[in-house]
Design an enzyme around this catalytic site. Structure first.
Site, PDB file in Angstrom:
ATOM      1  N   ASP A 124       0.325  -4.668   7.789  1.00  0.00           N
ATOM      2  CA  ASP A 124       0.409  -5.504   6.591  1.00  0.00           C
ATOM      3  C   ASP A 124       0.490  -4.639   5.334  1.00  0.00           C
ATOM      4  O   ASP A 124       0.935  -5.105   4.281  1.00  0.00           O
ATOM      5  CB  ASP A 124      -0.804  -6.427   6.492  1.00  0.00           C
ATOM      6  N   ARG A 149       4.867 -11.056   7.792  1.00  0.00           N
ATOM      7  CA  ARG A 149       5.541 -10.090   8.652  1.00  0.00           C
ATOM      8  C   ARG A 149       5.049  -8.692   8.312  1.00  0.00           C
ATOM      9  O   ARG A 149       4.849  -8.370   7.134  1.00  0.00           O
ATOM     10  CB  ARG A 149       7.059 -10.123   8.445  1.00  0.00           C
ATOM     11  N   ASP A 152     -18.169  -4.219 -11.591  1.00  0.00           N
ATOM     12  CA  ASP A 152     -17.424  -3.016 -11.216  1.00  0.00           C
ATOM     13  C   ASP A 152     -15.969  -3.076 -11.680  1.00  0.00           C
ATOM     14  O   ASP A 152     -15.373  -2.041 -11.992  1.00  0.00           O
ATOM     15  CB  ASP A 152     -17.478  -2.802  -9.704  1.00  0.00           C
ATOM     16  N   ASN A 189     -10.340   3.797  -7.904  1.00  0.00           N
ATOM     17  CA  ASN A 189     -10.665   3.258  -6.585  1.00  0.00           C
ATOM     18  C   ASN A 189      -9.591   3.548  -5.536  1.00  0.00           C
ATOM     19  O   ASN A 189      -9.844   4.232  -4.558  1.00  0.00           O
ATOM     20  CB  ASN A 189     -10.857   1.738  -6.662  1.00  0.00           C
ATOM     21  N   ASP A 190      -8.402   2.966  -5.740  1.00  0.00           N
ATOM     22  CA  ASP A 190      -7.428   3.037  -4.657  1.00  0.00           C
ATOM     23  C   ASP A 190      -6.010   2.717  -5.114  1.00  0.00           C
ATOM     24  O   ASP A 190      -5.788   2.151  -6.183  1.00  0.00           O
ATOM     25  CB  ASP A 190      -7.808   2.096  -3.506  1.00  0.00           C
TER      26      ASP A 190
END
Length: 281
Positions: free
Chosen positions: A168, A149, A63, A138-139
């Protein structure tokens, strides 16, 4: 009818290289114009003139390789047939041992073949007075750097201030990308024909920070405040940047779509999701 065919393969894998070298002379002997392209570096997208005027791109890989190929092919509106050399293969169509028998059906546009059109993102990263643009299937992800942190991420949807999230990071995924990082952090799965996108916080500090499914034409603006560390920007997990405190990312649906040739029915998505969930259980 003779076709111009590009074979894109992942050169770091011997099995994809072997199949590319096997297919090329066979297709040339059938009269097709064949271009063989090694895209071993799954990273920055550089246009390849060998893709000019192609009728079809055959992608040999997992992919990740197909994500890279989809961005190269989208602006030229070239359809893709993916051959699975990965594990589950959310984006692929054929297994390697099926190519010789079934590829002619895609080349000849058999009546069983349909076009699977997938929405993509256009993202603009602005920081330190500079601007970069990205295309993603995808993103788009922004996240903290190496320090453990949380960061603050302010979110606007269509110029409406939606939330101030402490987490995060945050993922904005297409329906295609909903089965990737979004799924890994507990976000909802969308059928790939859905044009909506999903906004999902990564390990949010507050329990009410949940995934949000947005309308297809939404424009999302994200601004990250990282404190003393830098953060990370990623498009498709392949184009990555270090980002500074106050960086802004604006994302909306791209004018381009990824086009995949399919014979498997749209319901095949449920089969591979079921297989993936069983594998992970």
């Amino acid at each position: 009818m003779k076709k111009a065919i590009a074979i894109l393969y992942q050169g770091r894998k011997q099995d994809t290289s072997d199949l590319a070298q096997e297919l090329a002379p066979r297709l040339k002997a059938q009269g097709h114009d064949v271009r063989v392209i090694d895209i071993r570096i799954e990273g920055e997208d550089v246009a390849d003139c060998q893709l000019d005027d192609c009728d079809l791109v055959l992608v040999l890989g997992g992919d990740g390789t197909i994500l890279h190929a989809s961005r190269l092919c989208a602006s030229a509106n070239i359809p893709i047939v993916g051959v699975n050399f990965g594990r589950v293969g959310f984006l692929t169509e054929l297994e390697p041992d099926e190519v010789a028998e079934k590829l002619p059906l895609y080349l000849d546009h058999d009546q069983s073949v349909w076009v699977d059109q997938r929405a993509m993102f256009h993202a603009e990263l602005q920081q330190d007075g500079k601007r970069e643009e990205f295309l993603a299937l995808n993103d788009i992800v922004i996240a903290r750097g190496t320090w453990p942190r949380v960061v603050e991420i302010d979110v606007w949807v269509d110029d409406y201030f939606y939330s101030k999230t402490y987490a995060d990071g945050i993922i904005l995924s297409t329906a295609t990308g909903s089965t990737a990082y979004n799924m890994a952090v507990g976000g909802p799965l969308l059928h790939p024909q859905v044009k909506s996108c999903v906004l999902t916080p990564i390990a949010p500090h507050l329990a009410f920070d949940r995934s949000l499914i947005l309308q297809p034409e939404a424009t999302v603006r994200l601004q990250i405040f990282t404190g003393g560390q830098n953060g990370v920007f990623s498009a498709d997990g392949q184009m990555n940047r270090e980002i500074t405190n106050g960086a802004t990312i604006t994302v909306h649906k791209s004018q381009y779509e990824a086009r995949f040739l399919r014979r498997r029915p749209p319901t095949y998505f449920y089969q591979i999701i079921s297989a993936k969930l069983r594998e992970d259980s």
